[in-house]
Enzyme design. Structure first.
Site, PDB file in Angstrom:
ATOM      1  N   SER A 113       0.826  -1.207   0.000  1.00 46.15           N
ATOM      2  CA  SER A 113       0.000   0.000   0.000  1.00 46.15           C
ATOM      3  C   SER A 113       0.863   1.262   0.000  1.00 46.15           C
ATOM      4  CB  SER A 113      -0.879  -0.016   1.244  1.00 46.15           C
ATOM      5  OG  SER A 113      -1.664   1.149   1.290  1.00 46.15           O
TER       6      SER A 113
ATOM      7  N   ALA B 117       6.379  11.234   4.243  1.00 40.32           N
ATOM      8  CA  ALA B 117       5.338  11.727   5.152  1.00 40.32           C
ATOM      9  C   ALA B 117       4.175  12.199   4.283  1.00 40.32           C
ATOM     10  CB  ALA B 117       5.863  12.848   6.023  1.00 40.32           C
ATOM     11  N   ILE B 118       3.673  11.284   3.466  1.00 43.96           N
ATOM     12  CA  ILE B 118       2.589  11.633   2.532  1.00 43.96           C
ATOM     13  C   ILE B 118       1.342  12.002   3.344  1.00 43.96           C
ATOM     14  CG2 ILE B 118       1.159  10.808   0.604  1.00 43.96           C
ATOM     15  CD1 ILE B 118       4.169  10.933  -0.076  1.00 43.96           C
TER      16      ILE B 118
ATOM     17  N   ILE C 245       6.202  -5.456   7.693  1.00 40.73           N
ATOM     18  CA  ILE C 245       6.004  -4.390   8.647  1.00 40.73           C
ATOM     19  C   ILE C 245       5.649  -3.104   7.889  1.00 40.73           C
ATOM     20  CG2 ILE C 245       7.547  -5.211  10.457  1.00 40.73           C
ATOM     21  CD1 ILE C 245       9.792  -3.472   9.202  1.00 40.73           C
TER      22      ILE C 245
ATOM     23  N   ASN D 163      -4.720  -0.527   8.519  1.00 33.78           N
ATOM     24  CA  ASN D 163      -3.478   0.202   8.764  1.00 33.78           C
ATOM     25  C   ASN D 163      -3.512   0.799  10.169  1.00 33.78           C
ATOM     26  OD1 ASN D 163      -1.226   1.798   8.769  1.00 33.78           O
ATOM     27  ND2 ASN D 163      -1.770   2.989   6.960  1.00 33.78           N
TER      28      ASN D 163
ATOM     29  N   GLY E   9      -3.815   3.533   0.803  1.00 35.31           N
ATOM     30  CA  GLY E   9      -4.693   3.567   1.968  1.00 35.31           C
ATOM     31  C   GLY E   9      -5.934   4.422   1.756  1.00 35.31           C
TER      32      GLY E   9
ATOM     33  N   CYS F   4       0.494   3.675  10.549  1.00 37.18           N
ATOM     34  CA  CYS F   4       1.035   4.785   9.759  1.00 37.18           C
ATOM     35  C   CYS F   4       1.696   5.808  10.687  1.00 37.18           C
ATOM     36  CB  CYS F   4      -0.049   5.464   8.941  1.00 37.18           C
ATOM     37  SG  CYS F   4       0.597   6.880   8.026  1.00 37.18           S
TER      38      CYS F   4
END
EC number: 1.3.1.14
Lengths: 306, 265
Positions: free
Chosen positions: A22, A71-72, A193, A128, A47, A131
């Protein structure tokens, strides 16, 4: 006779163990010019949240030795746009499409799971809880075993017959504790991970290289960490594990299978060349033949004692 | 213009210093064989990753297309970091993975007086622009540079366009004079078409002047990219509505009024 690369996962049959991670493969079609999406074992899409998200300010990415930081901030089109505009274009009848989902709290996660559970063409839900780039929810869910278990339970209740995958964070003292809690909460599969938290700074401008200051580290640099996490989790739980972290070759795929993974996801390597996942999937049978591996079930988890 | 072409392993044919002193300033032409990249629109780009990168650096590097013919792909590269340093040290025969042409190119209006505003290595896509423009008599070039002029493909361009002007910025004190030249040029072409490529401060100036004079202007952004194909959302830029748009697929060329350009990124 070519090796059998097929993999069975709860509620799903994959022709090979090579999936995409993802956040590294868009919504799938972005990579269609570079290979046949039907050749992949699965596609985990960007995501999704209930409503579209803008994401974090720029700069959002930075290159690091053997890796990258991002750091989208989970920028995405929202679940409705995905279901109406993106999913119908994917070959979901031939390749499992896995929806990765993100929400700010357990109720919203459950609501999102409810929407996705009704969608034809979604083979599984990947939760998720790890994140590192969002303030609300995100990694906090994945660092507390009790919270991870509770969240998994909430999603599982609304997931219908869709298998629930839980994506674990390496940014914990004891990944096994979180893994066990997720399985107790009903997780069908664990993905190990997500990225490691990291940062990068510029000594000239005296600024961080990411606007968010901290980001998620991925790429070949994290492969040893990912391999260790997969091995530890496979030792501790019976649920299938999908390995992800720095995989960029068919040899890497077999390393993860050897320590117990059922399948793998290709992440940052998709940026190294956009046909990377396709090439790895194509190369795998020949490599298995070279090593005398007839099928992955016989090879899985056969790491000799050190 | 969407994504076209595919990922190909190309062979380096030559790495040539640009002009007599190009090598001293890290300016090179990289030439590749072209066994089948799709035709390009000037302003489109390719992602480039030599096999010798291995696992580090991780990212490919984006370069605007300097020239693309059925036989050759030419890039103009300045060695200024880990990736470009390696690229400029490649030798003929080395293998390089290339994908593209990618993104949206410059608008081409044969009957419209058009000025190309270039800053430094931002001159590269205008070689293709001028070469493929059907009315070169309608083209002008204004070029700002810091390295010697012979390090750049300026003379190649000045030979084909109707008018070409170069401005050398020797010290920071020269900057106001260059901005004055840009201002005069943008005012002159306010009724025509302005296409610009160069460093971010240069593009910010062009965008500011275009807004002031109500000129039609396109800028090509040089944002950092990981994949180049719309997969990572790392290269975004804020549009006029404050939403993030992807530079790799929706750009790198944008009309200035589409963006709210800031100093970030």
């Amino acid at each position: 006779m070519s090796a059998d690369t097929s993999v069975r996962l709860p509620g799903m049959h994959a022709k090979n163990p090579v999936m995409t991670a993802s956040g590294t493969f868009g919504y799938g079609m972005e990579f269609a010019p570079y290979g046949d999406l039907r050749g992949l074992g699965g596609i985990v899409v960007k995501g999704l949240s209930l409503r579209p998200r803008t994401g974090n300010p720029m700069p959002r990415i930075a290159e690091t030795p053997c890796g990258m930081l991002n750091a989208i901030g989970l920028q995405n089109c929202g679940v409705e746009v995905f279901l109406h505009d993106k999913l119908p274009r994917l070959p979901f009848a031939e390749t499992p499409i896995v929806a990765n989902l993100y929400a700010c709290d357990a109720e919203e996660f459950a609501e999102l799971a409810g929407v996705l559970s009704a969608a034809e063409g979604v083979a599984a839900l990947e939760v998720n809880i790890s994140c590192p780039n969002v303030k609300a929810g995100g990694i906090a869910f994945g660092q507390d075993p009790a919270m991870a278990g509770k969240l998994t339970e909430a999603v599982k209740k609304r997931a219908g017959d869709k298998p629930v995958w839980v994506k674990l964070s390496p940014n914990v003292t004891d990944i096994v504790g979180v893994a066990r809690a997720a399985v107790l909460g009903g997780a069908d599969v664990l993905t190990c991970i997500n990225t490691l938290t990291g940062m990068s700074v510029d000594i000239r401008s005296r600024k961080p290289r990411l606007a968010n200051v901290i980001g998620g580290l991925s790429g070949p640099a994290i492969k040893p960490v990912a391999l260790r996490c997969v091995w530890q989790v496979c030792q501790a739980v019976s649920a299938p594990v999908i390995g992800v972290g720095g995989i960029s070759s068919a040899e890497d795929v077999l390393e993860f299978i050897l320590v117990g993974a059922h399948a793998v996801q290709i992440g940052t390597a998709n940026f190294m060349r956009p046909d990377m996942a396709f090439r790895i999937a194509e190369r795998l049978p020949a490599l298995m033949d070279e090593l005398g591996i007839k099928n992955l079930d016989d090879y899985r988890g056969t790491l000799a004692a050190g | 213009m969407g994504i076209s072409g595919a990922c190909r392993d190309l062979t380096i044919l030559s790495v040539t210093p640009a002009g007599p002193v190009g090598g001293q300033y890290g300016c090179y032409y990289l030439e590749f064989d072209n066994p089948g990249l799709a035709p390009a629109v000037a302003g489109q780009f390719v992602m480039v990753r030599p096999a010798c990168f291995g696992s580090d650096p991780v990212w490919p590097r984006p370069f605007s297309i300097c020239r693309l013919t059925p036989d050759r792909l030419t890039l103009f590269v300045q060695a200024c970091g880990r990736g470009t340093d390696v690229l400029c040290r490649l030798v003929p025969g080395d293998r390089v993975t290339v994908w593209g042409p990618l993104g949206q190119g410059f608008c081409l209006e044969p009957d419209t007086p058009t000025v190309m505003l270039a800053g430094g290595v931002g001159i590269a896509p205008f070689v293709e622009y001028a070469a493929t423009h059907p009315a070169q008599h309608n083209l002008a070039l204004v070029f700002g540079h810091r390295q010697p002029l012979s390090c750049y493909p300026f003379s190649e361009l000045s030979q084909v366009v109707a008018r070409a002007e170069a401005f050398e910025e020797k010290t920071p004190d020269d900057l106001p004079n260059f901005i004055e030249l840009l201002e005069k040029t943008v005012a002159e072409y306010a009724g025509g078409l302005i296409v610009a490529c160069g460093p971010r401060p240069f593009l910010l100036t062009v965008a500011r002047l275009a807004r002031r004079f109500g000129a039609r202007a396109q800028v090509s952004l040089e944002n950092r990219m990981a994949c180049g194909v719309g997969g990572c959302l790392g290269c975004v830029e804020k549009n006029a509505l404050g939403q993030y748009v992807q530079t790799c697929t929706e750009g790198p060329v944008f009309w200035v009024e589409e963006l709210s350009l800031s100093e970030d990124a």
